[in-house]
Design an enzyme around this catalytic site. Sequence first.
Site, PDB file in Angstrom:
ATOM      1  N   SER A   1       0.794  -1.235   0.000  1.00  0.00           N
ATOM      2  CA  SER A   1       0.000   0.000   0.000  1.00  0.00           C
ATOM      3  C   SER A   1       0.821   1.278   0.000  1.00  0.00           C
ATOM      4  CB  SER A   1      -0.973   0.006   1.182  1.00  0.00           C
ATOM      5  OG  SER A   1      -2.080  -0.822   0.923  1.00  0.00           O
TER       6      SER A   1
ATOM      7  N   LYS B   1      -0.064   3.699  -2.703  1.00  0.00           N
ATOM      8  CA  LYS B   1      -1.064   4.773  -2.605  1.00  0.00           C
ATOM      9  C   LYS B   1      -0.422   6.136  -2.406  1.00  0.00           C
ATOM     10  CE  LYS B   1      -4.732   1.707  -0.943  1.00  0.00           C
ATOM     11  NZ  LYS B   1      -4.064   0.444  -0.645  1.00  0.00           N
TER      12      LYS B   1
ATOM     13  N   LYS C   1       2.937   6.774   5.303  1.00  0.00           N
ATOM     14  CA  LYS C   1       2.090   5.670   4.856  1.00  0.00           C
ATOM     15  C   LYS C   1       2.642   4.321   5.296  1.00  0.00           C
ATOM     16  CE  LYS C   1      -1.552   4.332   2.521  1.00  0.00           C
ATOM     17  NZ  LYS C   1      -1.678   3.142   3.393  1.00  0.00           N
TER      18      LYS C   1
ATOM     19  N   SER D   1      -6.550   3.087   4.014  1.00  0.00           N
ATOM     20  CA  SER D   1      -5.845   2.508   2.864  1.00  0.00           C
ATOM     21  C   SER D   1      -6.819   1.729   1.983  1.00  0.00           C
ATOM     22  CB  SER D   1      -4.700   1.597   3.334  1.00  0.00           C
ATOM     23  OG  SER D   1      -3.777   1.369   2.318  1.00  0.00           O
TER      24      SER D   1
END
Length: 466
Positions: A69, A72, A231, A129
Amino acid sequence: MYQRKSSVIERSAAISSSVLQLLALIGIALSLGSAPAAANPKYAGIVIDAKTGETLYAHDADELRYPASLTKMMTLYMVFEALERGAVKLDTRVKFSANAAKEPPTKLGVGAGSSVTVEQVIYSLVTKSANDASTAIAEHLGGSESKFASMMTAKARSLGMSRTTFRNAHGLPNTSQTTTARDMATLGIALREHYPRQYKYFSTRSFTFGKTRMGNHNRLLGVVRGVDGIKTGYTRASGFNLVSSVIDRDRSIVAVVMGGRTGASRNEQMKDLIARYLPKASTRGNGNLIARGAMSNMAVAVASLELPKVGPVPSQRHEGNQRLVFAYAAPTPEPVVGRAALVNSLIAQKVAIPTPAPAMIPPMPVETASNQAVDPVTTASTSPRDGWMIQIGAMPDRNAAVELLARAQGAGGSTLSRAEPFTMAYAKGNEQLYRARFGGFEGQAAATQACATLKKKGYACWATAN
């Protein structure tokens, strides 16, 4: 009796020797500062001084890993870019296709045909997420997720992320979707530098969607001093990943941990890296390490580094200096946009600079009145601000004003952590200038206090209500 004493002495000596060996081993392990690396082949990590670009720590930082992720981060970079050029607004509705709605968790759970706003997409990506929201915004901006992934890869190349390839917008398993710890650090720095106003979303602690409250997966927010984002990521193949941005007083770093065995061990490794290397970061340097906009090829990116004013252009790497490496000897072209690709170690610090496939790099957009972030004619920005604000200068070039704001925000620390940097274009005679300002202050006292802090750091500053 003598024999018994001798035996006791020998055993004591043996025990002492074992203790000393154990202590030596512990000392070695502690001195390495990367204990997970020895036992975990997936592990990769890096710490970059965000003011100078110097690599403070690296372990397998240029080896391929799965981003999960962390993908992202680039999806959000593309969203922020679309917001800046006016392609979308925060209240633009993003429709969920059947393809987006069927993405596996974590997700918002929006049904096919329903929609949410762009801002809700942003919040869902930085906190929960959400995979379905990632696909929905990818289809909205790119027409299809595969096309958007190609756009993401092209953008990665333009930022100097030479070893990153995207195949989707969410980071769910795809063996062709790979990156490196260094590339993720580059992306983290780019998000901070290019979109300081939107970057604040990464510090969101929770997001309420309908009746559901979604907490941020980044457990270091509010726990480790100075951490303001960015993140987390996890798949079984990638392990536990984390990119952290840290700003504390006059020091600033971006750190990456990839391939952690557990979320807890990943977080502890990140805490250790921050504790070890933040004090080693420079208190000087202007940041602004990554140029805005796409580059025509990597050679141009290297050539547009801040080269010496006189003398020949170096034609080969200088192994003894990790801070600035050249690998291009042709005549220096004009910088494409803004200050230039990467200063210090963010390009070619460890290996020769690769030349990406030209097909992956889009043509350089021409900056016109329709895609500028500020109006070149009127005397106000495209997003008028109300209330008290501060001004720290006026520049003939917008990029210079943006760079000034980025430097000041780093120097301002917590005083400017929630302030919104922006530029205002205005005409002075036949000349156009760009005011560098911060907004979002609760009143005159807060604005005045921010100016007092910046003045101590050597910045000109005054508070204004218009």
